[in-house]
Motif scaffolding. Structure first.
Motif, PDB file in Angstrom:
ATOM      1  N   TYR A   3       2.005  47.801  38.451  1.00 18.96           N
ATOM      2  CA  TYR A   3       2.781  48.908  37.888  1.00 18.96           C
ATOM      3  C   TYR A   3       3.611  49.603  38.964  1.00 18.96           C
ATOM      4  O   TYR A   3       4.761  49.983  38.730  1.00 18.96           O
ATOM      5  CB  TYR A   3       1.855  49.919  37.213  1.00 18.96           C
ATOM      6  CG  TYR A   3       1.227  49.393  35.944  1.00 18.96           C
ATOM      7  CD1 TYR A   3       1.916  49.447  34.733  1.00 18.96           C
ATOM      8  CD2 TYR A   3      -0.049  48.841  35.955  1.00 18.96           C
ATOM      9  CE1 TYR A   3       1.351  48.968  33.567  1.00 18.96           C
ATOM     10  CE2 TYR A   3      -0.625  48.357  34.797  1.00 18.96           C
ATOM     11  CZ  TYR A   3       0.078  48.423  33.607  1.00 18.96           C
ATOM     12  OH  TYR A   3      -0.482  47.935  32.446  1.00 18.96           O
ATOM     13  N   PHE A   4       3.026  49.767  40.135  1.00 20.52           N
ATOM     14  CA  PHE A   4       3.752  50.421  41.230  1.00 20.52           C
ATOM     15  C   PHE A   4       4.956  49.587  41.667  1.00 20.52           C
ATOM     16  O   PHE A   4       6.077  50.114  41.798  1.00 20.52           O
ATOM     17  CB  PHE A   4       2.815  50.650  42.414  1.00 20.52           C
ATOM     18  CG  PHE A   4       3.513  51.101  43.662  1.00 20.52           C
ATOM     19  CD1 PHE A   4       3.961  52.410  43.782  1.00 20.52           C
ATOM     20  CD2 PHE A   4       3.746  50.214  44.703  1.00 20.52           C
ATOM     21  CE1 PHE A   4       4.619  52.829  44.930  1.00 20.52           C
ATOM     22  CE2 PHE A   4       4.406  50.625  45.847  1.00 20.52           C
ATOM     23  CZ  PHE A   4       4.843  51.933  45.957  1.00 20.52           C
ATOM     24  N   ILE A  61      -3.960  56.850  35.551  1.00 19.84           N
ATOM     25  CA  ILE A  61      -3.731  56.155  36.824  1.00 19.84           C
ATOM     26  C   ILE A  61      -2.492  55.275  36.735  1.00 19.84           C
ATOM     27  O   ILE A  61      -1.679  55.200  37.669  1.00 19.84           O
ATOM     28  CB  ILE A  61      -4.968  55.327  37.215  1.00 19.84           C
ATOM     29  CG1 ILE A  61      -6.152  56.254  37.503  1.00 19.84           C
ATOM     30  CG2 ILE A  61      -4.672  54.467  38.438  1.00 19.84           C
ATOM     31  CD1 ILE A  61      -7.453  55.521  37.762  1.00 19.84           C
ATOM     32  N   VAL A  62      -2.325  54.593  35.588  1.00 21.37           N
ATOM     33  CA  VAL A  62      -1.120  53.773  35.389  1.00 21.37           C
ATOM     34  C   VAL A  62       0.127  54.646  35.435  1.00 21.37           C
ATOM     35  O   VAL A  62       1.134  54.296  36.075  1.00 21.37           O
ATOM     36  CB  VAL A  62      -1.203  53.015  34.052  1.00 21.37           C
ATOM     37  CG1 VAL A  62       0.141  52.360  33.714  1.00 21.37           C
ATOM     38  CG2 VAL A  62      -2.283  51.954  34.106  1.00 21.37           C
ATOM     39  N   ALA A  63       0.074  55.785  34.754  1.00 19.57           N
ATOM     40  CA  ALA A  63       1.219  56.701  34.749  1.00 19.57           C
ATOM     41  C   ALA A  63       1.529  57.197  36.162  1.00 19.57           C
ATOM     42  O   ALA A  63       2.703  57.309  36.548  1.00 19.57           O
ATOM     43  CB  ALA A  63       0.936  57.876  33.817  1.00 19.57           C
ATOM     44  N   GLY A  86       4.947  56.665  38.279  1.00 13.50           N
ATOM     45  CA  GLY A  86       5.655  57.806  38.846  1.00 13.50           C
ATOM     46  C   GLY A  86       5.850  57.697  40.345  1.00 13.50           C
ATOM     47  O   GLY A  86       6.929  58.002  40.868  1.00 13.50           O
ATOM     48  N   VAL A  87       4.808  57.233  41.058  1.00 16.70           N
ATOM     49  CA  VAL A  87       4.913  57.080  42.507  1.00 16.70           C
ATOM     50  C   VAL A  87       5.928  56.007  42.868  1.00 16.70           C
ATOM     51  O   VAL A  87       6.704  56.150  43.829  1.00 16.70           O
ATOM     52  CB  VAL A  87       3.532  56.749  43.107  1.00 16.70           C
ATOM     53  CG1 VAL A  87       3.655  56.384  44.588  1.00 16.70           C
ATOM     54  CG2 VAL A  87       2.588  57.929  42.950  1.00 16.70           C
ATOM     55  N   LEU A 112      13.501  56.600  44.634  1.00 19.23           N
ATOM     56  CA  LEU A 112      14.486  57.689  44.700  1.00 19.23           C
ATOM     57  C   LEU A 112      14.560  58.301  46.108  1.00 19.23           C
ATOM     58  O   LEU A 112      15.633  58.670  46.578  1.00 19.23           O
ATOM     59  CB  LEU A 112      14.133  58.766  43.679  1.00 19.23           C
ATOM     60  CG  LEU A 112      14.280  58.391  42.202  1.00 19.23           C
ATOM     61  CD1 LEU A 112      13.790  59.520  41.305  1.00 19.23           C
ATOM     62  CD2 LEU A 112      15.721  58.037  41.862  1.00 19.23           C
ATOM     63  N   MET A 113      13.409  58.395  46.776  1.00 17.42           N
ATOM     64  CA  MET A 113      13.385  59.019  48.095  1.00 17.42           C
ATOM     65  C   MET A 113      13.893  58.094  49.188  1.00 17.42           C
ATOM     66  O   MET A 113      14.409  58.544  50.206  1.00 17.42           O
ATOM     67  CB  MET A 113      11.968  59.486  48.426  1.00 17.42           C
ATOM     68  CG  MET A 113      11.509  60.697  47.630  1.00 17.42           C
ATOM     69  SD  MET A 113       9.916  61.353  48.194  1.00 17.42           S
ATOM     70  CE  MET A 113       8.823  59.983  47.832  1.00 17.42           C
ATOM     71  N   THR A 114      13.724  56.772  49.001  1.00 18.27           N
ATOM     72  CA  THR A 114      14.150  55.818  50.029  1.00 18.27           C
ATOM     73  C   THR A 114      15.571  55.320  49.782  1.00 18.27           C
ATOM     74  O   THR A 114      16.502  55.703  50.475  1.00 18.27           O
ATOM     75  CB  THR A 114      13.168  54.638  50.099  1.00 18.27           C
ATOM     76  OG1 THR A 114      13.031  54.059  48.791  1.00 18.27           O
ATOM     77  CG2 THR A 114      11.797  55.108  50.573  1.00 18.27           C
TER      78      THR A 114
END
Length: 251
Positions: free
Chosen positions: A167-168, A231-233, A237-238, A244-246
């Motif tokens: 998922y990540f 945890i999946v959510a 999100g992470v 977005l941050m990188t």
């Protein structure tokens, strides 16, 4: 092996298949008790959690336990077990035939082809993107990113045994592709691309099943499944936040 033991083993196998396929706890218990009743035992007692299944007979000391090691969503297997249970209750098949058919279902990989699931993921992504306020200009890009995200999730799960990593990685890939699509003027809105493309990854069935278990009084299983969905959510999100941050920060 005695008839009682074969009946209990068959009930456990049916319950194990259903729990591993994402069925609700109350449905699993009901199916197991119905099989036992159709097998001539009305005194069966079953207790089902997200990680284990117990069944016993009141007037004897027969108790059997089955471990539930894997959990996924496979409605095809749930339907197949339910149909076999109905056939056994209607005396269409015998206990031995039921047990044999359940073993085949347990060992068989019942699933839709990868191309169809990928195509469906793209359709879900693009249509939900539009429903959430996106424009037609982003439709094709969302379709492609949704397909890409699903394929990425699939292959990460195949080659990695780390839970939730798929998922990540999938959400990270979706975020990067969405940013690049807008940067190169293939689409207009990063937000709508991401919102639509992550929809096939969202654990909607798990959340629904969790609430149904809680409302039915099965608090432990409901909370376990709810925690897994959270945890999946978080993993999704992470992954999006990392993209977005990188990549977003560099562009």
């Amino acid at each position: 092996m005695s008839t009682e033991n074969r009946l209990l083993e068959t009930c456990l196998l049916a319950g194990k298949i259903m729990m591993e396929s994402g069925s609700e706890v109350y449905r699993v218990e009901d199916t197991m008790n119905r099989i036992a009743l159709s097998g001539g035992r009305s005194d069966s007692v079953s207790y089902v959690t997200a990680t284990g299944i117990f069944i016993s007979l009141k007037d004897s000391h027969q108790t059997q336990i089955e471990n539930v090691s894997e959990r996924s969503i496979n409605l095809e297997k749930i339907v197949a077990v339910n149909q076999l249970s109905r056939d056994f209750s209607a005396k269409v098949i015998t206990l031995d035939e039921l047990s044999h058919a359940l073993k085949i279902i347990d060992e068989k990989h019942i699933d839709f082809p990868l191309w169809l699931k990928t195509l469906s993921a793209g359709i879900v992504s693009s249509t939900l993107m539009y429903l959430f306020g996106g424009g037609w200009f982003d439709f094709i890009a969302t379709f492609g990113i949704g397909c890409f995200g699903y394929l990425l999730k699939h292959y990460v799960r195949v080659y990695s045994k780390t839970s939730y990593l798929d998922y990540f990685i999938a959400s990270l890939g979706i975020g990067i592709m969405a940013i690049l699509a807008v940067h190169y003027h293939i689409a207009q809105s990063v937000d709508h691309l991401i919102i639509g493309s992550v929809m096939p990854l969202v654990p909607g069935v798990a959340i629904t099943t969790s609430f149904r278990d809680i409302l039915a009084g099965h608090m432990i299983s409901g909370l376990v499944r709810g925690t897994e969905a959270i945890i999946v959510a978080i993993a999704i999100g992470v992954g999006i936040a990392t993209a977005l941050m990188t990549v977003g920060g560099m562009l």
